[in-house]
Design an enzyme around this catalytic site. Structure first.
Site, short mmCIF file in Angstrom:
data_model
loop_
_atom_site.label_atom_id
_atom_site.label_comp_id
_atom_site.label_asym_id
_atom_site.label_seq_id
_atom_site.Cartn_x
_atom_site.Cartn_y
_atom_site.Cartn_z
N ASN A 14 0.81 -1.23 0.00
CA ASN A 14 0.00 0.00 0.00
C ASN A 14 0.84 1.27 0.00
O ASN A 14 0.41 2.30 -0.49
CB ASN A 14 -1.00 -0.01 1.16
CG ASN A 14 -0.34 0.07 2.50
OD1 ASN A 14 0.82 -0.30 2.66
ND2 ASN A 14 -1.07 0.55 3.49
N GLU A 48 4.36 -3.83 12.43
CA GLU A 48 3.40 -2.75 12.26
C GLU A 48 2.22 -3.38 11.53
O GLU A 48 2.32 -3.70 10.35
CB GLU A 48 4.04 -1.61 11.47
CG GLU A 48 3.45 -0.26 11.82
CD GLU A 48 2.18 -0.01 11.06
OE1 GLU A 48 1.10 -0.20 11.66
OE2 GLU A 48 2.25 0.33 9.89
N CYS A 93 -3.14 1.41 6.49
CA CYS A 93 -3.41 0.86 7.84
C CYS A 93 -3.96 1.95 8.74
O CYS A 93 -4.54 1.67 9.77
CB CYS A 93 -2.22 0.16 8.47
SG CYS A 93 -0.66 0.57 7.82
N GLU A 96 8.05 3.01 14.23
CA GLU A 96 8.87 3.40 13.08
C GLU A 96 8.93 4.92 13.03
O GLU A 96 8.27 5.61 13.81
CB GLU A 96 8.26 2.83 11.79
CG GLU A 96 8.10 1.33 11.89
CD GLU A 96 7.99 0.63 10.56
OE1 GLU A 96 6.90 0.65 9.98
OE2 GLU A 96 9.01 0.06 10.11
C1 UN1 Z 1 -0.15 3.18 6.23
O1 UN1 Z 1 -1.24 3.59 6.63
O2 UN1 Z 1 -0.04 2.03 5.81
O3 UN1 Z 1 0.06 8.41 7.95
C2 UN1 Z 1 1.02 4.08 6.21
C3 UN1 Z 1 -0.14 8.12 6.78
C4 UN1 Z 1 1.03 7.89 5.86
C5 UN1 Z 1 1.59 6.53 6.09
C6 UN1 Z 1 0.53 5.48 6.14
N1 UN1 Z 1 2.03 8.88 6.12
O4 UN1 Z 1 -1.27 8.05 6.36
#
Ligand code: UN1
Length: 492
Positions: free
Chosen positions: A150, A248, A282, A462
């Site tokens: 993603n 994660e 996510c 992270e």
């Molecule tokens: C993810 O949601 O898989 O905070 C990473 C965010 C992005 C990173 C998302 N900077 O939505």
């Protein structure tokens, strides 16, 4: 058709399997290229190369290691558009978003490079005279990185760059849906002059390549982003050999809208949080928790706007929502829609694939909203990873926070309110790694820790300087310059 190779010990090589897998564009099923379907032997060769390179890389002074990262950041910057286009083609999200994804990689390169001149430890007073003490960070060795589709660029860089600046060497396994972006990332590292074997890439399936990486005794750290189900298995295997495992995992993020909120602002927030990246973050907003007194008007406003979202190939800048990443992903999203309907939630829009015109060739799915969702329903509890939003209702702030917390996950969260007291109570009481006030659940910046509580992970973070804890061991150093034996806790 171009065949892409593994990157092992500074060489571009084929898998010993002699087999490849295909990479397709989810917007139209076009074949983009073939990639190595690698085996355990390929993995072992990459780990061997990384272990060999570690011997000298760990001794390169950190500010010098950082110089490679500055260069990598500069190259990524110069190739931002090219990389964004590659990403949109293999992953599907719209160009604005893939540009953002590459930008996050650039930001991470410069952040990690800056650490080359920090990597702070503690210098503290010691209790005995003529004696000094401090702590310092040391690299760990070969780190394996198993990365998702993603954020094909940003997430690999979150892992790779800090690992490198700390003095580790790396073997990466990109998701099979998006191998090209990580292969490009390896090319950029090579162009920046990273010594052979410091960065290695082995493409292929999780079952073969991922498993071989996790089981390899010379791999000391495994950093994984993906589902909680796979994360649990990795943690179990890693636990047997006491590897450090940084996970994660999933999220079931919610946005609360209170009765005192700026509703127009909250509307923009949920549209972006729930349907940006076609819901495949996510951190995506998967639940909307509305204060009872604004539930009806806000739901109406939302429905009007969602139906206007423009779906289509992400390369066309007029489009706002791209396809899902694969046919399998679309099936799994649709299954959840069926589950929601069976559970008695009210489907107010979407709920089916989008197949108009050329979209028929891709894995598009209509933005979907369920209202009347209750906390016990599976669509309120499980990660869907698609453009499906469950709307729940809350009587007051306590009820809203309790509802938000009523999930196994705890990644991102959001509250829209104009009342500073409510905002601070939410910051204190929401169980999540990230809380936004008057902003959507997506959009984390790289200088703050990224990760979550409960089933979202295993305590690591992270980004920020906190990621350094994943990729270093602490060493405490004592230097006694008294010239005699001094016994701590005994001699005064
Ligand atoms: C993810 O949601 O898989 O905070 C990473 C965010 C992005 C990173 C998302 N900077 O939505």
């Amino acid at each position: 058709m171009k065949e892409y190779l593994n990157f092992i010990g500074g060489e571009w090589v084929k898998s010993e399997s002699g087999r490849t897998f295909e990479n397709h564009n989810p917007a139209n099923q076009e074949l983009l290229g073939t990639f190595q379907l690698s085996t355990k032997n390929d993995v072992d060769a990459a780990v061997e190369a990384a272990a060999e390179a570690y011997k000298s890389w760990r001794l390169v002074p950190a500010p010098k290691r950082a110089e490679f990262l500055y260069k990598i950041g500069d190259i990524l910057k110069s190739k931002k558009e090219e990389l964004a286009r590659i990403e949109t083609q293999e992953m599907g999200k719209v160009l604005d978003e893939t540009r953002g994804d590459v930008q996050e990689g650039i930001d991470t390169a410069y952040l990690a490079a800056g650490e080359g001149r920090r990597l702070f430890g503690d210098t503290v007073p010691v209790e005995l005279p003529n004696k000094a003490g401090w702590s310092e960070r040391h690299p760990i060795g070969v780190c394996a990185m198993i990365t998702p589709w993603n954020f094909p660029m940003a997430i690999p860089t979150w892992k790779l760059f800090p690992a490198l600046v700390c003095g580790n060497t790396v073997v990466m396994k990109p998701a099979t849906d998006t191998p090209h972006t990580v292969v490009k990332l390896a090319e950029v590292c090579q162009e920046a002059g990273i010594p052979n074997g410091v960065v290695n890439v082995v493409t292929g399936g999780g079952g073969e390549v991922g498993t071989a990486l996790i089981n390899n005794p010379r791999v000391r750290v495994v950093s994984f982003t993906g589902s909680s189900e796979v994360g649990r298995k990795i943690a179990e295997i890693g636990g047997r050999s006491l590897k450090r495992v940084s996970l994660e995992l999933g999220g079931k993020n919610a946005q609360i809208v209170m009765d005192d909120a700026d509703l127009d602002l909250a509307l923009e927030g949920v549209l972006w949080g729930a349907f940006g990246t076609t819901g495949q973050r996510c951190t995506a907003t998967s639940r909307l928790i509305l204060h009872s007194s604004i539930k009806e008007p806000f739901s109406d406003m939302l429905l009007k706007r969602v139906q206007k979202l423009r779906l289509g190939d992400g390369l066309d800048e007029a489009n706002e929502v791209g396809p899902l990443v694969s046919e399998g992903q679309r099936e799994s999203v649709h299954e959840y829609v069926e589950i929601g309907t069976r559970e008695g939630a009210k489907l107010v829009c979407g709920g089916e694939p989008y197949t108009e015109g050329s979209a028929a060739k891709g894995w598009f799915y209509k933005p979907t909203i369920f209202t009347g969702v209750t906390r016990d329903m599976r669509i309120a509890r499980e990660e869907i990873f698609g453009p499906v939003l469950s709307v729940l209702e809350a009587a007051d702030l306590d009820d809203a926070i309790e509802t938000l917390n009523d999930t196994d996950y705890g990644l991102s969260s959001s509250i829209y309110t104009r009342d500073v007291n409510k905002a601070f109570r939410a910051i204190r009481d929401i169980e999540a790694g990230i809380t936004y006030v008057n902003g959507p659940t997506i959009g984390a910046e790289v200088q703050l820790p990224f990760g979550g509580v409960k089933d979202t992970g295993n305590g690591h973070r992270e980004a920020s300087h906190t990621v350094l804890d994943t990729f270093t061991e602490w060493k405490s150093v004592y230097v006694d310059y008294s010239g005699k034996l001094q016994r701590a806790q005994i001699d005064t």
